[in-house]
Design a protein around this motif. Structure first.
Motif, PDB file in Angstrom:
ATOM      1  N   GLU A 257      34.083  41.444  44.214  1.00 56.25           N
ATOM      2  CA  GLU A 257      35.350  41.941  43.687  1.00 56.25           C
ATOM      3  C   GLU A 257      36.227  40.798  43.207  1.00 56.25           C
ATOM      4  OE1 GLU A 257      37.963  44.236  42.075  1.00 56.25           O
ATOM      5  OE2 GLU A 257      36.091  45.010  42.933  1.00 56.25           O
ATOM      6  N   GLY A 258      36.183  39.681  43.915  1.00 55.01           N
ATOM      7  CA  GLY A 258      36.943  38.503  43.494  1.00 55.01           C
ATOM      8  C   GLY A 258      36.476  37.981  42.152  1.00 55.01           C
ATOM      9  N   TYR A 259      35.154  37.968  41.932  1.00 58.46           N
ATOM     10  CA  TYR A 259      34.624  37.525  40.638  1.00 58.46           C
ATOM     11  C   TYR A 259      35.039  38.464  39.516  1.00 58.46           C
ATOM     12  CZ  TYR A 259      31.523  33.998  42.744  1.00 58.46           C
ATOM     13  OH  TYR A 259      31.021  32.897  43.408  1.00 58.46           O
ATOM     14  N   ARG A 260      35.037  39.761  39.798  1.00 60.26           N
ATOM     15  CA  ARG A 260      35.439  40.725  38.763  1.00 60.26           C
ATOM     16  C   ARG A 260      36.882  40.472  38.331  1.00 60.26           C
ATOM     17  NH1 ARG A 260      33.031  44.521  42.722  1.00 60.26           N
ATOM     18  NH2 ARG A 260      30.808  44.625  42.220  1.00 60.26           N
ATOM     19  N   GLU A 261      37.764  40.296  39.306  1.00 60.15           N
ATOM     20  CA  GLU A 261      39.172  40.043  39.006  1.00 60.15           C
ATOM     21  C   GLU A 261      39.350  38.695  38.311  1.00 60.15           C
ATOM     22  OE1 GLU A 261      43.220  40.065  38.586  1.00 60.15           O
ATOM     23  OE2 GLU A 261      41.860  41.740  38.990  1.00 60.15           O
ATOM     24  N   PHE A 262      38.632  37.699  38.789  1.00 61.40           N
ATOM     25  CA  PHE A 262      38.747  36.355  38.217  1.00 61.40           C
ATOM     26  C   PHE A 262      38.294  36.364  36.758  1.00 61.40           C
ATOM     27  CE2 PHE A 262      38.119  31.691  39.822  1.00 61.40           C
ATOM     28  CZ  PHE A 262      39.358  31.360  39.294  1.00 61.40           C
ATOM     29  N   GLY A 263      37.179  37.046  36.492  1.00 63.02           N
ATOM     30  CA  GLY A 263      36.685  37.137  35.124  1.00 63.02           C
ATOM     31  C   GLY A 263      37.692  37.795  34.201  1.00 63.02           C
ATOM     32  N   LYS A 264      38.377  38.825  34.694  1.00 66.18           N
ATOM     33  CA  LYS A 264      39.404  39.503  33.900  1.00 66.18           C
ATOM     34  C   LYS A 264      40.552  38.548  33.588  1.00 66.18           C
ATOM     35  CE  LYS A 264      38.438  44.118  35.786  1.00 66.18           C
ATOM     36  NZ  LYS A 264      38.937  45.210  36.670  1.00 66.18           N
ATOM     37  N   ARG A 265      40.877  37.683  34.541  1.00 66.64           N
ATOM     38  CA  ARG A 265      41.970  36.737  34.320  1.00 66.64           C
ATOM     39  C   ARG A 265      41.591  35.688  33.273  1.00 66.64           C
ATOM     40  NH1 ARG A 265      44.421  35.655  40.434  1.00 66.64           N
ATOM     41  NH2 ARG A 265      44.770  37.862  40.935  1.00 66.64           N
ATOM     42  N   TYR A 266      40.353  35.210  33.331  1.00 67.13           N
ATOM     43  CA  TYR A 266      39.875  34.306  32.272  1.00 67.13           C
ATOM     44  C   TYR A 266      40.014  35.011  30.922  1.00 67.13           C
ATOM     45  CZ  TYR A 266      37.430  30.557  34.967  1.00 67.13           C
ATOM     46  OH  TYR A 266      37.096  29.472  35.756  1.00 67.13           O
ATOM     47  N   ALA A 267      39.589  36.274  30.875  1.00 59.20           N
ATOM     48  CA  ALA A 267      39.617  37.035  29.628  1.00 59.20           C
ATOM     49  C   ALA A 267      41.037  37.258  29.134  1.00 59.20           C
ATOM     50  CB  ALA A 267      38.905  38.375  29.816  1.00 59.20           C
ATOM     51  N   GLU A 268      41.952  37.546  30.054  1.00 57.71           N
ATOM     52  CA  GLU A 268      43.342  37.788  29.659  1.00 57.71           C
ATOM     53  C   GLU A 268      43.921  36.558  28.967  1.00 57.71           C
ATOM     54  OE1 GLU A 268      47.506  39.544  31.511  1.00 57.71           O
ATOM     55  OE2 GLU A 268      45.911  38.905  32.870  1.00 57.71           O
ATOM     56  N   THR A 269      43.629  35.378  29.521  1.00 62.62           N
ATOM     57  CA  THR A 269      44.104  34.142  28.894  1.00 62.62           C
ATOM     58  C   THR A 269      43.476  33.957  27.522  1.00 62.62           C
ATOM     59  OG1 THR A 269      44.493  33.055  31.022  1.00 62.62           O
ATOM     60  CG2 THR A 269      44.187  31.621  29.117  1.00 62.62           C
ATOM     61  N   MET A 270      42.159  34.213  27.436  1.00 63.97           N
ATOM     62  CA  MET A 270      41.468  34.036  26.157  1.00 63.97           C
ATOM     63  C   MET A 270      41.961  35.032  25.117  1.00 63.97           C
ATOM     64  SD  MET A 270      39.278  31.908  24.939  1.00 63.97           S
ATOM     65  CE  MET A 270      39.582  31.815  23.172  1.00 63.97           C
ATOM     66  N   LEU A 271      42.223  36.254  25.534  1.00 62.50           N
ATOM     67  CA  LEU A 271      42.741  37.259  24.613  1.00 62.50           C
ATOM     68  C   LEU A 271      44.079  36.817  24.023  1.00 62.50           C
ATOM     69  CD1 LEU A 271      41.886  40.517  26.584  1.00 62.50           C
ATOM     70  CD2 LEU A 271      41.071  39.966  24.274  1.00 62.50           C
ATOM     71  N   THR A 272      44.936  36.273  24.864  1.00 61.62           N
ATOM     72  CA  THR A 272      46.228  35.787  24.395  1.00 61.62           C
ATOM     73  C   THR A 272      46.047  34.687  23.363  1.00 61.62           C
ATOM     74  OG1 THR A 272      47.282  36.311  26.499  1.00 61.62           O
ATOM     75  CG2 THR A 272      48.408  34.713  25.092  1.00 61.62           C
ATOM     76  N   LEU A 273      45.117  33.775  23.628  1.00 63.27           N
ATOM     77  CA  LEU A 273      44.853  32.681  22.695  1.00 63.27           C
ATOM     78  C   LEU A 273      44.273  33.180  21.387  1.00 63.27           C
ATOM     79  CD1 LEU A 273      43.375  30.123  25.263  1.00 63.27           C
ATOM     80  CD2 LEU A 273      45.620  30.028  24.157  1.00 63.27           C
ATOM     81  N   LEU A 274      43.564  34.301  21.437  1.00 67.76           N
ATOM     82  CA  LEU A 274      42.983  34.889  20.234  1.00 67.76           C
ATOM     83  C   LEU A 274      43.971  35.790  19.495  1.00 67.76           C
ATOM     84  CD1 LEU A 274      39.443  35.878  21.601  1.00 67.76           C
ATOM     85  CD2 LEU A 274      39.936  34.075  19.920  1.00 67.76           C
ATOM     86  N   GLY A 275      45.140  36.012  20.120  1.00 72.66           N
ATOM     87  CA  GLY A 275      46.158  36.829  19.470  1.00 72.66           C
ATOM     88  C   GLY A 275      46.142  38.288  19.870  1.00 72.66           C
ATOM     89  N   TYR A 276      45.512  38.583  21.014  1.00 75.75           N
ATOM     90  CA  TYR A 276      45.425  39.964  21.493  1.00 75.75           C
ATOM     91  C   TYR A 276      46.075  40.069  22.874  1.00 75.75           C
ATOM     92  CZ  TYR A 276      41.970  40.590  17.767  1.00 75.75           C
ATOM     93  OH  TYR A 276      41.340  40.646  16.557  1.00 75.75           O
ATOM     94  N   LYS A 277      46.266  41.305  23.338  1.00 69.69           N
ATOM     95  CA  LYS A 277      46.805  41.546  24.663  1.00 69.69           C
ATOM     96  C   LYS A 277      45.816  42.372  25.485  1.00 69.69           C
ATOM     97  CE  LYS A 277      51.745  41.407  23.528  1.00 69.69           C
ATOM     98  NZ  LYS A 277      53.036  42.152  23.565  1.00 69.69           N
TER      99      LYS A 277
END
Length: 280
Positions: A257-277
């Motif tokens: 469960e920790g990996y699932r949440e952590f992966g989402k957090r990596y993605a959230e940062t990357m989405l912001t950098l790509l111009g998405y939310k």
């Protein structure tokens, strides 16, 4: 006449190469030690409903699961080596796809070695590190022909024929706990990757995750202070918080469960950098 024919052939070759590279195929490199490799047991929910737009480029031969080095497969875990577990990369890719346009594909490459120091990815001095590596690590190193950094670059160059590298993910630091020179060492690896793959830092950010947080009783939590210094050394680096990401009883590795949440957090940062939310 011959010069015209040669020139035409060169132009055709260049145009063919450009067409072959899909600008909507986003490639992400990932490397590190056991938490990036994938320590938690893969659960049933992690193997179903994997979007076929999410791909992994296999970095080692895995005959037991029908995969060959250097080929793309739907990103059903394991995403590192043949018998590794769940990793943040799993839910990083899934979360990206859930929030990006339908014409975008995601490809990941994961070259990680449990227990290693960042020095293993120093392309100029990795042999010195390997010469003193513990016996239990040698089998993992052998799968990468004794050069994980070289394998990562090899696979990345293959991937560049198909898509565009958009970012680099790192989770490492437990074995370098207390090493105040760690940010500089990471910077060197990052710069080497950019140079060897002809990438521009402004287009390829580095996302680095914290180790198990102090609030979870992380045995290496003191390293987070050093990890958080990374953006001061690498302007295009971003640190992903591990706070609240559940961990295993050893207080060193995250649980599934920790990996699932952590992966989402990596993605959230990357989405912001790509111009998405993040919307899903």
């Amino acid at each position: 006449m011959k010069k015209i024919i040669v020139a035409a052939f060169i132009l055709f070759s260049i145009s063919t190469t450009v067409v072959a590279q899909d600008p909507n195929f986003y490639i992400f490199l990932s490397f590190g030690q056991s938490n990036m490799e994938g320590y938690a047991k893969i659960e049933a929910q992690d193997t179903v409903n994997v979007d076929p737009r999410f791909k992994v480029l296999e970095a080692v031969d895995c005959p037991a699961i029908g995969r060959e080095k250097g080929k793309w497969y739907t990103a059903v875990p394991p995403l590192c080596r043949c018998r590794t577990g769940l990793t943040p990369v799993d839910y990083f890719g899934r979360t990206l796809l859930a929030n990006l346009p339908a014409n975008v594909k995601i490809g990941v490459i994961n070259v990680s070695v449990g227990g290693c120091k960042i020095e293993l990815f120093d392309k100029s001095n990795y042999q010195t590190y390997i010469a003193a590596a513990p016996n239990w690590m040698l089998g993992m190193l052998k799968e990468y022909d004794g050069n994980p950094y070289g394998r990562l670059v090899e696979m990345a160059k293959l991937a560049q024929k198909d898509g565009v590298i958009k970012g680099i993910l790192l989770h490492q630091g437990e074995s370098n706990t207390g090493d105040t020179t760690w940010p500089a060492k990471v910077s060197m690896v990052y710069k080497n990757l950019l140079g060897d793959l002809q990438l521009n830092a402004q287009n390829v950010p580095l996302l680095a995750g914290e180790v198990v947080h102090a609030e979870q009783g992380g045995v290496c939590a003191g390293m987070n202070t050093i990890i958080n210094q990374l953006p001061a050394v690498i302007p295009t680096a971003h640190v992903i918080s591990s706070k609240g990401c559940t961990d295993s009883p050893d207080n060193l590795h995250f649980n599934a469960e920790g990996y699932r949440e952590f992966g989402k957090r990596y993605a959230e940062t990357m989405l912001t950098l790509l111009g998405y939310k993040l919307s899903k």
